[in-house]
Design a protein around this motif. Structure first.
Motif, mmCIF file in Angstrom:
data_model
loop_
_atom_site.group_PDB
_atom_site.id
_atom_site.type_symbol
_atom_site.label_atom_id
_atom_site.label_comp_id
_atom_site.label_asym_id
_atom_site.label_seq_id
_atom_site.Cartn_x
_atom_site.Cartn_y
_atom_site.Cartn_z
ATOM 1 N N GLY A 3 25.145 99.617 -6.739
ATOM 2 C CA GLY A 3 24.240 98.911 -7.077
ATOM 3 C C GLY A 3 25.278 98.536 -8.475
ATOM 4 N N HIS A 4 26.097 99.261 -9.372
ATOM 5 C CA HIS A 4 25.818 98.410 -10.628
ATOM 6 C C HIS A 4 27.824 98.375 -10.451
ATOM 7 C CE1 HIS A 4 22.610 99.672 -13.230
ATOM 8 N NE2 HIS A 4 22.160 98.384 -12.331
ATOM 9 N N ASP A 5 28.192 97.720 -9.273
ATOM 10 C CA ASP A 5 30.073 98.122 -9.101
ATOM 11 C C ASP A 5 30.759 96.932 -10.123
ATOM 12 O OD1 ASP A 5 32.354 97.795 -8.595
ATOM 13 O OD2 ASP A 5 31.414 97.152 -6.188
ATOM 14 N N GLY A 6 29.725 95.878 -10.255
ATOM 15 C CA GLY A 6 29.959 93.932 -11.019
ATOM 16 C C GLY A 6 29.460 94.645 -12.534
ATOM 17 N N LEU A 7 28.587 95.055 -12.674
ATOM 18 C CA LEU A 7 28.323 94.886 -13.919
ATOM 19 C C LEU A 7 29.479 96.947 -14.691
ATOM 20 C CD1 LEU A 7 26.425 95.151 -16.281
ATOM 21 C CD2 LEU A 7 24.910 97.235 -15.521
ATOM 22 N N LEU A 8 29.364 97.708 -14.088
ATOM 23 C CA LEU A 8 30.423 98.369 -14.726
ATOM 24 C C LEU A 8 32.159 97.694 -14.924
ATOM 25 C CD1 LEU A 8 29.430 101.633 -12.816
ATOM 26 C CD2 LEU A 8 29.357 101.601 -15.461
ATOM 27 N N GLN A 9 31.957 96.911 -13.522
ATOM 28 C CA GLN A 9 33.705 96.689 -13.979
ATOM 29 C C GLN A 9 33.634 95.018 -15.093
ATOM 30 O OE1 GLN A 9 35.031 93.789 -10.612
ATOM 31 N NE2 GLN A 9 34.717 95.857 -8.985
ATOM 32 N N ARG A 10 32.477 94.556 -15.273
ATOM 33 C CA ARG A 10 32.518 93.604 -16.512
ATOM 34 C C ARG A 10 32.541 94.586 -18.016
ATOM 35 N NH1 ARG A 10 27.571 89.714 -17.151
ATOM 36 N NH2 ARG A 10 29.441 89.134 -19.293
ATOM 37 N N ILE A 11 31.546 95.359 -17.705
ATOM 38 C CA ILE A 11 31.899 96.672 -19.172
ATOM 39 C C ILE A 11 32.995 96.665 -19.197
ATOM 40 C CG2 ILE A 11 31.310 98.491 -19.815
ATOM 41 C CD1 ILE A 11 28.705 98.054 -18.076
ATOM 42 N N ALA A 12 34.190 97.770 -18.261
ATOM 43 C CA ALA A 12 35.480 98.016 -18.594
ATOM 44 C C ALA A 12 36.544 96.830 -18.557
ATOM 45 C CB ALA A 12 35.949 98.453 -16.940
ATOM 46 N N HIS A 13 36.484 95.690 -18.603
ATOM 47 C CA HIS A 13 36.339 94.582 -19.263
ATOM 48 C C HIS A 13 36.561 94.008 -20.297
ATOM 49 C CE1 HIS A 13 38.071 90.499 -18.901
ATOM 50 N NE2 HIS A 13 39.224 91.033 -18.184
ATOM 51 N N GLU A 14 35.318 93.934 -21.023
ATOM 52 C CA GLU A 14 34.695 93.831 -21.875
ATOM 53 C C GLU A 14 34.103 94.425 -22.895
ATOM 54 O OE1 GLU A 14 34.293 90.453 -22.252
ATOM 55 O OE2 GLU A 14 34.224 89.708 -20.684
#
Lengths: 387, 387
Positions: free
Chosen positions: B190-201
């Motif tokens: 469920g943390h697909d979006g969250l992990l992408q944001r973390i990797a981005h920021e």
């Protein structure tokens, strides 16, 4: 037992001098109550003493004692059997907000001997504007301590104080209310019924004379008595400027255990408690068992000078040595659970013969009883044997 | 910079050996990565090593590195500029649950240099099954730390971890997720979006190779990295058996600051935190300012050997001496508030000349800037100057 003349002088001092004046306490300690009364009444006054009346000191004192008797109060003085020696520690505990020292005398309402409700005793204090959470936790801890035969002491204020008293009363326990007004005065007004129940089941105590109204300094003076009459002060909810933090401070001054129950960090009602824990003025506790542990000696060598030793002078637990206390405290808190002597010996790490001897002594003192399943603690709420 | 052969060997070790095996760490420290790989691949295996493949170690390693590159991961090895020296402390920090030691290498996803997000950094961890209260507090503390240019590090789990990452991202901050699976693997799903944001920021970090799935022991090994990459571990909610208490234990092993946010004593989600505070494994904190205070040196003499000194090797704050750090930390957390140099000197208790010299050095490092109203901290989220 103090002499009648001493009692009269102390009654006069409680009536005509503000409570907890260090200068009066020093004078009392130096010259005794009669000479202290004479010096103050003659006009060689110490600061903070109330204006004297037209009557002679003796007749004023007699009037005070008569009024007290009429409203069901008695005066407990140093030297009386009922005087808790725990209070004497106040003469070395310093001064906070200009108040300190041993009380000149204590006005008591209720049938129990004060000493019987002093050891073991724990204060539960906190915010007047408490939350439902705080009330629930205070009542729950009070009930748990009461079940373990520990007196719950508080200040009968709205909020946490009331919840603590009610929690103790709910499980049939004694509880002690220490007031800033006369022990016959209903303050706050809404606590008429509660104070009556406390006086009936436990004790209402004050150093202010009958009829006296509460004032800010009397609250500050009162707080030192709550700490002095207990082995630990538990603060359940307190804002930054809560009076209960003053009680906690007195616990520190007196070498008592300071404890705090945390709450949501988003709740202003817990801010003062969290600060006290952060500043190591209080240890974090979450339940009655942890409060008991904080004042308990189970599983540890008795520590001389520890806050749990040498306090008060209970007629029931007076002169109990560490071995007796260890056996007593290793019994389950619930009066319905019994333990065989051999099991008890294992729990205490003592040999069975010693434990049996100790149990006999504890039986004689009315503290334990033997029945089906073994030994059990006699709860405070069971009638104590006549002296 | 490690040699290509060393990097290949370390890539192989992360792929073919379970992370955090003390025996492998010892071997690595003794004989270096190439010899360690050879010894293990040749069958002189140490316990816990995964079955070797049919390929030669070198070709396996090249395949792992190629796969990593394809999914946007890089390998950071000891000796690399990006390697946080804070990790080296793990070789002396003991073993918990059979795991310990310096990682063989770290797989990193994201554009920041790892060292830049290590000092100052605080871990916020806690229960997966958190309450709304816990989530709110975690997010709030994370935002407060981020505003003060402190990296928020966590484990990207459901509950408190996610709330902490989100709180940091909400105010535009970098945040570091340390995973038990490969840094390219989405776990929990469920943390697909969250992990992408973390990797981005910010950064996603793991010692497990690309594609690796999380296992219980990998979570336990991962927890030591969260503690090692931060100056303090804050536990927000934790039941008795929460994994976050393991992270707190690692903080203790590593000499990091252990902190805990209390909650209602009636909430099972706070039980573990309360216990940790009672056992002095964590100090009670209620807000970001108190967390900052716990890792701060403002207003105190720098303490050699304190957990906040000598950690990491940031390219921006590397080699900042105590005086520089004191000046830096006395600037307001908000980048919008500016302070004149003289006022700053008063705050630090240093003379204005020294403070101006220090400000020049801090400007050169891109840490502060001067504008209208005086000096202000440059937030991490502002682009850092090129090396």
């Amino acid at each position: 037992m103090s002499t009648d003349a001493d009692r009269l002088a102390r009654a006069w001092l409680t009536a005509c001098v503000e409570p907890g004046l260090p200068s009066v306490c020093s004078l009392l300690a130096k010259v005794g109550p009669r000479e202290a009364m004479r010096a103050i009444a003659d006009g060689r006054q110490v600061p903070g003493v109330l204006g004297s009346s037209d009557q002679t000191p003796q007749s004023t004192a007699r009037a005070v004692l008569a009024r007290a008797e009429a409203v069901g109060l008695r005066l407990v003085c140093p030297g009386d059997r009922e005087w808790p020696t725990a209070l004497d520690g106040l003469c070395h505990a310093g001064v906070l907000h200009g108040r300190g020292g041993t009380p000149y005398g204590l006005w008591v309402r209720g049938e129990h001997a004060l000493t019987d409700l002093v050891r073991p005793a724990v204060a539960i204090v906190g915010a007047r504007s408490s939350t439902a959470y705080g009330d629930d936790v205070a009542a729950d801890i009070a009930a748990g301590l009461t079940d373990a035969a520990i007196t719950v002491t508080s200040g009968a204020a709205y909020g946490i104080d009331a919840a603590a008293h009610r929690g103790a009363l709910a499980v049939g326990g004694n509880t002690v209310a220490v007031l800033a007004c006369g022990a016959d005065v209903v303050y706050p007004r809404g606590h008429d019924g509660l104070l009556q129940r406390i006086a009936h089941e436990g004790l209402v105590v004050s150093e202010a004379p009958p009829g006296a109204h509460p004032t800010k300094v009397r609250f500050l003076a009162r707080n030192r008595l709550i700490a002095a009459l207990t082995q630990a002060v538990v603060v359940v909810e307190a804002s930054w400027r809560s009076g209960s933090l003053n009680t906690l401070k007195w616990a520190g001054q007196l070498g008592r255990v300071g404890l705090g129950v945390p709450g949501p960090v988003t709740s202003g009602s817990s801010t003062g408690v969290h600060l006290a824990i952060r500043e190591q003025r209080a240890d974090l506790v979450t339940c009655a068992a942890e409060v008991r542990e904080a004042i308990s000696v189970i599983g540890s060598e008795p520590i001389e000078g520890s806050p749990t030793w040498g306090l008060g002078e209970s007629r029931t637990t007076d002169a109990l040595d560490p071995v007796c206390l260890a056996v007593l405290e290793s019994l389950p808190a619930s009066a319905t659970a019994a333990v065989p002597a051999d099991r008890l010996a294992e729990r205490c790490g003592l040999d069975p013969t010693t434990v049996r001897q100790v149990l006999t002594r504890l039986t004689e003192r009315g503290l334990v009883s033997c029945g089906e399943g073994g030994w059990r603690m006699r709860q405070r709420r069971a009638p104590l044997p006549a002296e």
